[in-house]
Design an enzyme around this catalytic site. Structure first.
Site, PDB file in Angstrom:
ATOM      1  N   THR A   1     -14.475   6.557 -19.646  1.00 21.90           N
ATOM      2  CA  THR A   1     -14.085   8.019 -19.238  1.00 21.90           C
ATOM      3  C   THR A   1     -13.076   8.558 -20.153  1.00 21.90           C
ATOM      4  O   THR A   1     -12.347   7.721 -20.567  1.00 21.90           O
ATOM      5  CB  THR A   1     -13.482   7.937 -17.642  1.00 21.90           C
ATOM      6  OG1 THR A   1     -12.784   9.115 -17.459  1.00 21.90           O
ATOM      7  CG2 THR A   1     -12.501   6.906 -17.572  1.00 21.90           C
TER       8      THR A   1
ATOM      9  N   TYR B   1      -7.466   5.248 -11.915  1.00 18.35           N
ATOM     10  CA  TYR B   1      -8.880   5.190 -12.389  1.00 18.35           C
ATOM     11  C   TYR B   1      -8.982   5.228 -13.679  1.00 18.35           C
ATOM     12  O   TYR B   1      -9.817   4.148 -14.233  1.00 18.35           O
ATOM     13  CB  TYR B   1      -9.514   6.691 -11.889  1.00 18.35           C
ATOM     14  CG  TYR B   1     -10.787   6.903 -12.622  1.00 18.35           C
ATOM     15  CD1 TYR B   1     -11.880   6.062 -12.276  1.00 18.35           C
ATOM     16  CD2 TYR B   1     -11.036   8.023 -13.350  1.00 18.35           C
ATOM     17  CE1 TYR B   1     -13.091   6.380 -12.614  1.00 18.35           C
ATOM     18  CE2 TYR B   1     -12.164   8.418 -13.882  1.00 18.35           C
ATOM     19  CZ  TYR B   1     -13.403   7.573 -13.523  1.00 18.35           C
ATOM     20  OH  TYR B   1     -14.461   7.644 -14.318  1.00 18.35           O
TER      21      TYR B   1
END
Ligand code: UDP
Length: 328
Positions: free
Chosen positions: A118, A142
């Protein structure tokens, strides 16, 4: 014989679209998913093996059964806000789960690994266009969990010769134009599906998270990429590995950023309906601006993100929103 690919998270939003693209490219996508956030109804393009990433014995069984040429690893928790409140959930599932999967792949001799990482691994680097060489300084759990998995892959390459293609996604949006699969999270946290729900009167007005960012209209800027373009890149990445081109990191974005207000304006134009919204506080963990330097995937993989314009992404998401749903 058809080549099998283990697709973790194949019952989820991106994984299910990847299964469709793999099937179209002549592979047999084998979904490995614990259905914690995925939908069995989304597994339409190949076999389903229910299982958890933390269950090594189950993973070994599935590798032995299918003898896959590669793994595509999508299964992960992916909510920035939640990751700030419950970091252990992210480190346990995303990092320990991925480590277990990577060990199982190497033990089974499956040395091609495609990983969904990501842009959140880059963190908040004000007004910089982020390319693959940019420093990775995640500001939420995350992003930190995904960066840790990237490190594990690098270490496993050094130790065992595992080849990986790592894709750092920007904001994935849209859906299958045939609406066979689509985006459906429970709970939903993403901008476009929440906005479509608000337009359709299925939930309250959208809250814009922060209007005081240092951007032209005060709202956060993101680089949106169509899920079908994104999964096409995965098939290209798989072929890259099968051709023996070795490990590589690629950003997947378009290089163009849109603010939350611009997404709202496009949604109004696409649906021809008003978007009910209110202005709210910033969401913890959100970066001001995330825009991809996306040249590498285009040049090296031959990727062409032709569908990644807001009109098509919102249009396809709207089509799915009106026709598609899954049942638990
Ligand atoms: N966003 C928002 N309201 C919402 C959900 C998201 O204003 O209800 C904003 C969010 O702050 C970010 C952008 O929309 O700037 C995209 O958020 P999303 O959760 O879709 O993806 P993320 O960028 O967190 O991966």
């Amino acid at each position: 014989m058809t080549k099998c690919v283990i697709v973790t998270g194949g019952a989820g939003y991106i994984g299910s679209h990847a299964c469709k693209a793999l099937r179209a490219a002549g592979y047999e996508p084998v979904t490995f998913d614990n259905l914690s956030t995925g939908w069995e109804d989304a597994v339409k393009f190949g076999p389903f093996e229910k299982g958890d990433l933390l269950d090594r014995a189950r993973l070994d069984e599935v590798f032995a059964k299918y003898n896959p040429v590669a793994v595509m690893h999508f299964a992960a928790f992916s909510q920035v806000g939640e990751s700030m409140k419950d970091p252990a959930k992210y480190w346990r599932n995303n990092v320990i789960g991925s480590l277990t999967l990577i060990e199982a792949a190497v033990a089974a001799g499956c040395m091609n690994f495609v990983f969904s990482s990501t842009c959140a691994t880059y963190g908040d680097q004000d007004n910089v266009v982020l390319d693959e060489e940019s420093v990775q300084l995640p500001i939420n759990s995350y992003g930190a969990s995904k960066r840790a998995i990237e490190d594990i892959l690098e270490n496993f390459e050094q130790a065992f010769g595992l080849n990986s293609v790592i894709f750092r996604y920007f904001n994935v949006a849209g859906g299958d134009p045939e609406a066979e699969v689509g985006e459906f999270h429970q709970p939903e946290t993403h901008l476009i599906p929440l906005m479509l729900d608000a337009i359709a009167g299925k939930r309250d007005a959208l809250t814009i998270f922060g209007t005081d960012y240092v951007t032209p209209d005060g709202t956060c800027i993101r680089d949106y990429v169509h899920v079908c373009d994104l999964v096409d890149a995965h098939v290209l990445g798989l072929k890259w590995l099968e051709d023996g081109k070795g490990s590589r990191v690629f950003n997947l974005g378009t290089g163009k950023g849109f603010s939350v207000r611009e997404v709202i304006d496009h949604s109004r134009a696409v649906t021809n309906m008003e978007v009910p919204y209110v202005e709210g506080d910033r969401r913890p963990g959100d970066c001001t601006k995330l825009v991809s330097g996306s040249e590498r995937a285009i040049k090296e993989l031959g990727w062409s993100p032709d569908r990644s314009n807001l009109t098509e992404m919102i249009g396809d998401a709207w089509k799915w929103h009106q026709t598609g749903h899954y049942e638990k």
